[in-house]
Design a protein around this motif. Structure first.
Motif, PDB file in Angstrom:
ATOM      1  N   UNK A 133      72.762  47.329  26.168  1.00 17.30           N
ATOM      2  CA  UNK A 133      72.378  46.473  25.232  1.00 17.30           C
ATOM      3  C   UNK A 133      71.267  45.575  26.386  1.00 17.30           C
ATOM      4  N   UNK A 134      70.804  46.337  27.649  1.00 18.66           N
ATOM      5  CA  UNK A 134      69.623  46.598  27.685  1.00 18.66           C
ATOM      6  C   UNK A 134      68.709  47.187  27.899  1.00 18.66           C
ATOM      7  N   UNK A 135      67.695  46.922  28.336  1.00 16.71           N
ATOM      8  CA  UNK A 135      66.366  47.060  27.684  1.00 16.71           C
ATOM      9  C   UNK A 135      65.526  47.789  29.152  1.00 16.71           C
ATOM     10  N   UNK A 136      65.531  48.824  28.967  1.00 10.71           N
ATOM     11  CA  UNK A 136      64.631  49.942  30.388  1.00 10.71           C
ATOM     12  C   UNK A 136      62.666  49.812  29.889  1.00 10.71           C
ATOM     13  N   UNK A 137      61.938  49.857  30.982  1.00 14.16           N
ATOM     14  CA  UNK A 137      60.688  50.084  31.291  1.00 14.16           C
ATOM     15  C   UNK A 137      59.697  51.270  31.725  1.00 14.16           C
ATOM     16  N   UNK A 138      59.429  52.529  31.120  1.00 16.61           N
ATOM     17  CA  UNK A 138      58.462  52.945  32.099  1.00 16.61           C
ATOM     18  C   UNK A 138      56.560  52.863  30.850  1.00 16.61           C
ATOM     19  N   UNK A 139      56.098  52.926  32.355  1.00 16.02           N
ATOM     20  CA  UNK A 139      54.784  53.607  32.323  1.00 16.02           C
ATOM     21  C   UNK A 139      54.239  54.612  31.805  1.00 16.02           C
ATOM     22  N   UNK A 140      53.713  54.702  30.944  1.00 18.31           N
ATOM     23  CA  UNK A 140      53.691  55.909  30.915  1.00 18.31           C
ATOM     24  C   UNK A 140      52.077  56.193  29.864  1.00 18.31           C
ATOM     25  N   UNK A 141      51.419  58.128  30.192  1.00 16.39           N
ATOM     26  CA  UNK A 141      50.506  58.148  29.413  1.00 16.39           C
ATOM     27  C   UNK A 141      50.098  58.408  28.062  1.00 16.39           C
ATOM     28  N   UNK A 142      49.400  57.656  26.765  1.00 17.55           N
ATOM     29  CA  UNK A 142      49.271  57.754  25.962  1.00 17.55           C
ATOM     30  C   UNK A 142      49.425  58.054  25.297  1.00 17.55           C
ATOM     31  N   UNK A 143      49.284  59.677  25.553  1.00 16.06           N
ATOM     32  CA  UNK A 143      49.866  60.847  25.496  1.00 16.06           C
ATOM     33  C   UNK A 143      51.226  61.298  24.887  1.00 16.06           C
ATOM     34  N   UNK A 144      51.661  60.804  25.917  1.00 15.62           N
ATOM     35  CA  UNK A 144      53.197  60.628  25.729  1.00 15.62           C
ATOM     36  C   UNK A 144      53.718  60.558  24.182  1.00 15.62           C
ATOM     37  N   UNK A 145      53.253  59.630  24.147  1.00 17.17           N
ATOM     38  CA  UNK A 145      54.037  58.481  22.833  1.00 17.17           C
ATOM     39  C   UNK A 145      53.297  58.998  21.076  1.00 17.17           C
TER      40      UNK A 145
END
Length: 113
Positions: free
Chosen positions: A68-80
């Protein structure tokens, strides 16, 4: 924003008009996310809430749900990976095309993939 000419400097920020957007984490990012939450059954789906340029790379703030929890990650655009038919994907493609035609734009392809 040393790596992008003045003609495209604000373009990555302009993508924020299409956010939040659904995306799939590529395997490298998914492994990183799994290591943060210590679960092997993490869905590859996430929501991109912000896109910004660091001067060397285009980064995204991504959120994913674990239980039920949300996690946040900062990632390079190319990883999505975005839905190819969606408006954000089309805008990214147009921006990449502009960057490739702009001889003043010095960039590394892996950083804006």
């Amino acid at each position: 924003m040393d790596n992008v000419s003045r003609g495209v400097q604000g373009a990555w920020r302009d993508l924020s008009h299409f956010l939040p957007a659904r995306a799939r984490m590529r395997p490298t990012l998914r492994r990183k996310a799994q290591s943060l939450v210590h679960r092997g059954d993490l869905s590859p789906d996430c929501i991109v809430t912000s896109i910004f340029e660091t001067g060397e790379a285009v980064m995204c703030v991504t959120q994913f749900a674990v239980g039920g929890a949300h996690q946040t990650v900062i990632a390079p655009l190319g990883q999505l990976a975005f839905d190819r038919a969606g408006p954000l994907s089309k805008e990214i493609d147009l921006l990449r095309a502009r960057l490739s035609r702009d001889p003043a734009a010095v960039r590394r392809p892996a950083e804006i993939c």
